[in-house]
Design an enzyme around this catalytic site. Structure first.
Site, PDB file in Angstrom:
ATOM      1  N   HIS A  38      24.625  46.123  43.746  1.00  0.00           N
ATOM      2  CA  HIS A  38      25.453  47.329  43.602  1.00  0.00           C
ATOM      3  C   HIS A  38      26.086  47.711  44.940  1.00  0.00           C
ATOM      4  O   HIS A  38      27.249  48.103  45.006  1.00  0.00           O
ATOM      5  CB  HIS A  38      24.588  48.531  43.176  1.00  0.00           C
ATOM      6  CG  HIS A  38      23.970  48.438  41.836  1.00  0.00           C
ATOM      7  ND1 HIS A  38      22.610  48.343  41.643  1.00  0.00           N
ATOM      8  CD2 HIS A  38      24.523  48.469  40.590  1.00  0.00           C
ATOM      9  CE1 HIS A  38      22.348  48.322  40.356  1.00  0.00           C
ATOM     10  NE2 HIS A  38      23.483  48.382  39.691  1.00  0.00           N
ATOM     11  N   ASP A 151      27.402  40.213  35.260  1.00  0.00           N
ATOM     12  CA  ASP A 151      27.625  40.613  33.867  1.00  0.00           C
ATOM     13  C   ASP A 151      28.994  40.077  33.461  1.00  0.00           C
ATOM     14  O   ASP A 151      29.960  40.834  33.310  1.00  0.00           O
ATOM     15  CB  ASP A 151      27.556  42.134  33.753  1.00  0.00           C
ATOM     16  CG  ASP A 151      26.176  42.653  34.124  1.00  0.00           C
ATOM     17  OD1 ASP A 151      25.216  42.306  33.438  1.00  0.00           O
ATOM     18  OD2 ASP A 151      26.067  43.373  35.135  1.00  0.00           O
TER      19      ASP A 151
END
Ligand code: PAF
Length: 287
Positions: A38, A151
């Site tokens: 992140h 993802d």
């Protein structure tokens, strides 16, 4: 410290003021429990724009019955500190009832690219992701939004949605951040028991096997898939959901690797279901 906006209207007003002042807004949507992956998305946002907004929201509509919504790891104080350290200006941190008040009934469905891969075992997942991202884009009003390539299907779904619905922002994909041993970073790695950690490495090592076969000239998807499946299945605690090779744009299965293709996998290792992927022809930094 980053400013915290908990209210949708407050966030919208702030975004509008930034836009009127001619500032570019970069946005990183997250579900919190931040890790280095992140933080790399945030660093990319920091480089690209004047103002960096992140959201922390564990989105109930993307979890199916029996999935880990309640148990999803949360630690806001730590997230706030880490985000501030990488230069986040604003953390949008709404609660579930302000995002989905009583009477809520509008959802965004991206049809074909949501169906294969994770869409098979998580049939409502991408509808929830597309819906919450639409809402977040309308609240944060970013010029660009940054997503991880780990993802992979999520990134394809969001790009398709933005194009199809003429949303006025750019979607940026950032390479997967890995642990030194190759394991793709994920908040769900925190569920792994120590004895399962080594088995979790079979995902990234399986991708490396796929890459090596491809680099030696193998183009038959079924041969590569079998080699990866056999390798992963040879590890304790693993239960394969899928190993597939798909076109990177349509996400339809391919039999022969001709155009740009991705090998994507989802494997339950003990409790967590982990995913990883590799786009053939790209570098892969796995020991
Ligand atoms: O990737 C995630 O963490 C989530 O799916 C996202 C994009 C924040 C939407 O809830």
């Amino acid at each position: 410290m980053a400013e915290i906006a908990r209210d949708n209207k407050q966030m919208q007003k702030l975004a509008e003021e930034l836009r009127l002042a001619g500032k570019r807004i970069a946005f990183v949507p997250t579900m919190g429990y931040l890790h280095e992956g992140h933080l790399n998305l945030m660093r990319e946002g920091r480089r690209r724009a004047d103002n960096l907004v992140i959201s922390i929201f564990v989105n109930p509509t993307q979890f199916g019955p029996g999935e880990d919504f309640e148990k999803y790891p949360r630690d806001f104080e730590r997230d706030e500190r880490l985000a501030s350290e990488v230069g986040v200006d604003t953390i949008f941190y709404p609660d579930a009832t302000s995002m989905y008040p009583p009477g809520y009934q509008t959802y965004v469905t991206v049809e074909e690219v949501s169906r294969n891969l994770c869409g098979r075992s998580r049939p409502i997942h991408f509808r929830g992701v597309a819906t919450v991202c639409t809402k977040l884009f309308n609240i944060v009003k970013p010029h660009e939004a940054i997503f991880g390539k780990k993802d992979f299907q999520q990134l394809v779904v969001i790009k398709r949605m933005v194009k199809d619905l003429n949303m006025d922002l750019e979607i940026v994909g950032v390479n997967t951040t890995r642990e030194a041993d190759g394991l793709a970073m994920s908040s769900r790695n925190s569920y792994l028991e120590p004895e399962e950690r080594n088995s979790a490495l079979s995902l990234s090592r399986g991708l490396k096997i796929a890459k090596e076969l491809y680099d030696r000239g193998e183009r038959d998807a079924s041969v590569i898939i079998k080699a990866v499946r056999d390798f992963i299945a040879g590890h304790e605690h693993t239960d394969i959901d899928y190993v597939k090779i798909c076109d990177t744009e349509t996400l339809k299965d391919v039999e022969k690797i001709e155009g740009e293709s991705v090998v994507a996998l989802a494997v339950r290792v003990g409790r967590p279901r982990l995913i990883d992927n590799y786009v053939f022809g790209e570098p892969l930094d796995i020991p």
